[in-house]
Scaffold this motif. Structure first.
Motif, PDB file in Angstrom:
ATOM      1  N   PRO A 119       0.783  -1.270  -0.001  1.00 59.67           N
ATOM      2  CA  PRO A 119      -0.060  -0.061  -0.089  1.00 59.67           C
ATOM      3  C   PRO A 119       0.829   1.359   0.077  1.00 59.67           C
ATOM      4  N   THR A 120       0.410   2.283  -0.727  1.00 60.19           N
ATOM      5  CA  THR A 120       1.177   3.427  -0.859  1.00 60.19           C
ATOM      6  C   THR A 120       0.364   4.708  -0.016  1.00 60.19           C
ATOM      7  N   TYR A 121       0.737   5.720  -0.093  1.00 63.07           N
ATOM      8  CA  TYR A 121      -0.035   6.942   0.604  1.00 63.07           C
ATOM      9  C   TYR A 121      -1.241   7.237   0.063  1.00 63.07           C
ATOM     10  N   PHE A 122      -1.550   7.063  -1.209  1.00 59.58           N
ATOM     11  CA  PHE A 122      -2.449   7.610  -2.186  1.00 59.58           C
ATOM     12  C   PHE A 122      -3.513   6.567  -2.174  1.00 59.58           C
ATOM     13  N   HIS A 123      -4.973   6.800  -1.775  1.00 59.03           N
ATOM     14  CA  HIS A 123      -6.038   6.086  -1.857  1.00 59.03           C
ATOM     15  C   HIS A 123      -7.191   6.792  -2.534  1.00 59.03           C
ATOM     16  N   ALA A 149      16.200   6.430  -0.344  1.00 61.77           N
ATOM     17  CA  ALA A 149      15.711   6.652   0.987  1.00 61.77           C
ATOM     18  C   ALA A 149      15.810   5.255   1.388  1.00 61.77           C
ATOM     19  N   GLY A 150      16.580   5.089   2.683  1.00 59.69           N
ATOM     20  CA  GLY A 150      16.874   4.052   3.527  1.00 59.69           C
ATOM     21  C   GLY A 150      17.920   3.836   4.380  1.00 59.69           C
ATOM     22  N   ALA A 151      18.161   2.703   4.891  1.00 56.11           N
ATOM     23  CA  ALA A 151      19.101   2.622   5.905  1.00 56.11           C
ATOM     24  C   ALA A 151      20.179   1.380   5.630  1.00 56.11           C
ATOM     25  N   PRO A 152      21.249   1.522   6.044  1.00 55.96           N
ATOM     26  CA  PRO A 152      22.295   0.273   5.605  1.00 55.96           C
ATOM     27  C   PRO A 152      21.976  -0.902   6.392  1.00 55.96           C
ATOM     28  N   ARG A 153      22.554  -1.876   5.843  1.00 56.47           N
ATOM     29  CA  ARG A 153      22.172  -3.282   6.509  1.00 56.47           C
ATOM     30  C   ARG A 153      23.444  -4.115   6.792  1.00 56.47           C
ATOM     31  N   PRO A 154      24.253  -3.489   7.608  1.00 57.58           N
ATOM     32  CA  PRO A 154      25.487  -4.136   7.808  1.00 57.58           C
ATOM     33  C   PRO A 154      25.412  -5.440   8.454  1.00 57.58           C
ATOM     34  N   GLN A 155      24.486  -5.914   8.857  1.00 56.05           N
ATOM     35  CA  GLN A 155      24.256  -7.375   9.262  1.00 56.05           C
ATOM     36  C   GLN A 155      23.913  -8.374   8.439  1.00 56.05           C
ATOM     37  N   LYS A 189       7.678   8.902   7.577  1.00 49.40           N
ATOM     38  CA  LYS A 189       6.600   9.994   7.440  1.00 49.40           C
ATOM     39  C   LYS A 189       6.487  10.342   5.837  1.00 49.40           C
ATOM     40  N   ALA A 190       5.179  10.561   5.480  1.00 52.10           N
ATOM     41  CA  ALA A 190       4.793  10.812   4.194  1.00 52.10           C
ATOM     42  C   ALA A 190       5.664  11.809   3.240  1.00 52.10           C
ATOM     43  N   VAL A 191       5.614  13.085   3.925  1.00 53.36           N
ATOM     44  CA  VAL A 191       6.135  14.485   3.236  1.00 53.36           C
ATOM     45  C   VAL A 191       7.362  14.169   2.957  1.00 53.36           C
ATOM     46  N   PRO A 192       8.453  13.917   3.784  1.00 57.20           N
ATOM     47  CA  PRO A 192       9.796  13.802   3.482  1.00 57.20           C
ATOM     48  C   PRO A 192      10.008  12.771   2.397  1.00 57.20           C
ATOM     49  N   VAL A 193       9.440  11.655   2.368  1.00 57.01           N
ATOM     50  CA  VAL A 193       9.785  10.619   1.258  1.00 57.01           C
ATOM     51  C   VAL A 193       9.256  11.205  -0.038  1.00 57.01           C
ATOM     52  N   MET A 194       7.931  11.363   0.047  1.00 55.94           N
ATOM     53  CA  MET A 194       7.382  11.894  -1.436  1.00 55.94           C
ATOM     54  C   MET A 194       8.086  13.002  -1.992  1.00 55.94           C
ATOM     55  N   LYS A 195       8.500  14.102  -0.974  1.00 54.59           N
ATOM     56  CA  LYS A 195       9.212  15.134  -1.439  1.00 54.59           C
ATOM     57  C   LYS A 195      10.555  14.929  -2.217  1.00 54.59           C
ATOM     58  N   ARG A 213      10.669  -3.881  -1.783  1.00 59.12           N
ATOM     59  CA  ARG A 213      10.527  -2.688  -0.840  1.00 59.12           C
ATOM     60  C   ARG A 213       9.243  -1.984  -0.825  1.00 59.12           C
ATOM     61  N   ARG A 214       8.513  -1.482   0.091  1.00 62.76           N
ATOM     62  CA  ARG A 214       7.467  -0.616  -0.186  1.00 62.76           C
ATOM     63  C   ARG A 214       7.811   0.776  -0.845  1.00 62.76           C
ATOM     64  N   SER A 215       9.060   1.112  -0.678  1.00 64.27           N
ATOM     65  CA  SER A 215       9.600   2.218  -1.433  1.00 64.27           C
ATOM     66  C   SER A 215       9.532   2.238  -2.820  1.00 64.27           C
ATOM     67  N   THR A 216       9.547   0.819  -3.482  1.00 66.99           N
ATOM     68  CA  THR A 216       9.138   0.794  -4.849  1.00 66.99           C
ATOM     69  C   THR A 216       8.023   1.479  -5.310  1.00 66.99           C
ATOM     70  N   PHE A 217       6.951   1.253  -4.655  1.00 68.35           N
ATOM     71  CA  PHE A 217       5.792   1.873  -5.125  1.00 68.35           C
ATOM     72  C   PHE A 217       5.307   3.123  -4.519  1.00 68.35           C
ATOM     73  N   ASP A 218       6.165   3.661  -3.734  1.00 70.14           N
ATOM     74  CA  ASP A 218       6.035   5.269  -3.403  1.00 70.14           C
ATOM     75  C   ASP A 218       6.836   5.692  -4.524  1.00 70.14           C
ATOM     76  N   SER A 219       7.913   5.406  -5.018  1.00 69.15           N
ATOM     77  CA  SER A 219       8.777   5.957  -6.267  1.00 69.15           C
ATOM     78  C   SER A 219       7.645   6.139  -7.486  1.00 69.15           C
ATOM     79  N   ILE A 220       7.129   4.895  -7.861  1.00 67.70           N
ATOM     80  CA  ILE A 220       6.245   5.006  -8.961  1.00 67.70           C
ATOM     81  C   ILE A 220       5.058   5.925  -8.784  1.00 67.70           C
ATOM     82  N   LEU A 221       4.506   6.077  -7.450  1.00 65.15           N
ATOM     83  CA  LEU A 221       3.330   7.093  -7.106  1.00 65.15           C
ATOM     84  C   LEU A 221       4.024   8.458  -7.240  1.00 65.15           C
ATOM     85  N   ALA A 222       5.413   8.686  -7.189  1.00 63.10           N
ATOM     86  CA  ALA A 222       5.904  10.081  -7.397  1.00 63.10           C
ATOM     87  C   ALA A 222       6.438  10.146  -8.793  1.00 63.10           C
ATOM     88  N   GLY A 223       6.256   9.315  -9.706  1.00 65.14           N
ATOM     89  CA  GLY A 223       6.625   9.323 -11.134  1.00 65.14           C
ATOM     90  C   GLY A 223       8.193   9.230 -11.181  1.00 65.14           C
TER      91      GLY A 223
END
Length: 366
Positions: A119-123, A149-155, A189-195, A213-223
């Motif tokens: 799910p994304t932020y847009f419905h 947008a993300g964090a490292p995965r050193p483990q 938070k929606a605003v920093p990611v979508m901006k 990643r959920r981020s994939t669909f946020d990026s598509i939503l953002a064009g």
């Protein structure tokens, strides 16, 4: 699902049977705090016992039944009876192996689960909501070539996130990094990611704790054009929602090349011609309806959303299996389940250039 326009209470008329079992909520109670496998499996065992005792089950022995798992496949694929092992055995039960299970990430090596978008932020509440959003994404000025947008995965030894973040930091004028860390995590938070994504031409989508990643669909939503580093992150996952021609809407940079420092992400993306970039962005924007879930209190009229495409995919799959049963066939017997990713994506198990991406590793044992 309750507002789906083609529902019936008469199972003899049903093309498929939906099982409203909240398996994601069920297992989430025990994933981190309880190491008792019996308790973790209790809900799954109880549900399948209930189902196989119903007359509807005997129509196709569960092949016309489907459910939504609500989490990634690995939370339901515990293949051993060890208390310390992760997840439940929902997807290993004989009954569920006959069913279709929808997850936000499926297994490339099994054939009873199919991925649907996070799910994304847009419905949207109307077709016009979708069109207005798409037009807004077309008009945006994108000053950054790429972002992450993300964090490292050193483990996780196989993770390339550290290398990606290093490259992004080194490309200060062309890449923007939103690091997901500390208690004030802006990635939640929606605003920093979508901006960030709306200001970028390309959005990097490496694997995290799992392939997707959920981020994939946020990026598509953002064009924003997604950049993947393994086909397991999208191309063999969302086969009902994303085009088979993956180059039309995304870029693939092999993760081994990044890990071994053989490739500069900036150089790869900078060399893509402007016309091609514009065409890819337009394709991404056209995909927006496919990956959003409409407001359930309303109904889209001419636009098919992620829910519509998922149900259509299930119905088509069940229809194929129903025809096979009548003909005494079973497509699951014509290929090794290990090659499910290849069969469901391409309809064949012949040798493919992506084979090396799907060799089993210690990271993916089940």
């Amino acid at each position: 699902m309750k507002q789906y326009e083609c529902l019936t209470n008469d199972s003899s008329e049903a093309s498929a049977v939906f099982v409203p079992y909240y398996s994601g909520f069920d297992i989430a109670r025990y994933l981190w705090d309880d190491l008792n496998t019996t308790k973790r499996d209790a809900g799954s065992v109880e549900v399948t016992k209930f189902l196989k005792e119903k007359p509807e089950w005997k129509t196709m022995w569960g092949r016309d039944h489907f459910m939504i798992a609500g989490r990634i496949t690995w939370d339901f694929r515990r293949g051993v009876e060890e208390d310390a092992s992760w997840g439940s055995k929902l997807m290993w039960l004989p009954e569920t192996k006959n069913m279709t299970i929808l997850t936000i990430e499926s297994s490339p090596w099994h054939m009873n689960d199919f991925a649907i978008p996070y799910p994304t932020y847009f419905h949207p509440s109307s077709d016009n909501d979708v069109v207005q959003w798409q037009n807004r994404m077309r008009r945006l000025r994108r000053r950054m070539l790429f972002s992450f947008a993300g964090a490292p995965r050193p483990q996780i030894d196989e993770s390339i996130r550290g290398e990606i973040m290093e490259q992004c930091s080194a490309s200060r004028r062309k890449c923007r990094l939103l690091e997901c860390k500390d208690t004030n995590n802006k990635c939640n938070k929606a605003v920093p990611v979508m901006k960030l994504f709306q200001s970028s031409v390309f959005c990097l989508q490496p694997s995290g704790d799992s392939f997707t990643r959920r981020s994939t669909f946020d990026s598509i939503l953002a064009g924003c054009i997604p950049v993947f580093f393994t086909p397991a992150s999208a191309y063999v996952q969302y086969i009902w929602h994303l085009p088979k021609n993956y180059t039309s809407y995304s870029v693939l940079i092999p993760e081994d090349d990044v890990k071994e420092k053989k490739v500069s992400i900036e150089n790869v993306l900078s060399k893509i011609p402007r016309q091609q970039v514009a065409a890819m962005r337009e394709e991404v924007i056209k995909l927006i309806p496919n990956v959003v879930y409409a407001d359930p209190r309303s109904r889209l009229e001419t636009v098919e959303d992620a829910f519509d495409l998922a149900v259509k995919g299930v119905l088509e799959r069940v229809d194929v299996m129903r025809k096979e049963m009548r003909q005494g066939k079973n497509s699951s017997m014509v290929f090794d389940e290990e090659y499910s990713w290849k069969y469901f994506t391409f309809g064949t198990i012949e040798k493919h250039e992506w084979d090396h991406f799907f060799l089993r590793t210690s990271k993916w044992k089940n």
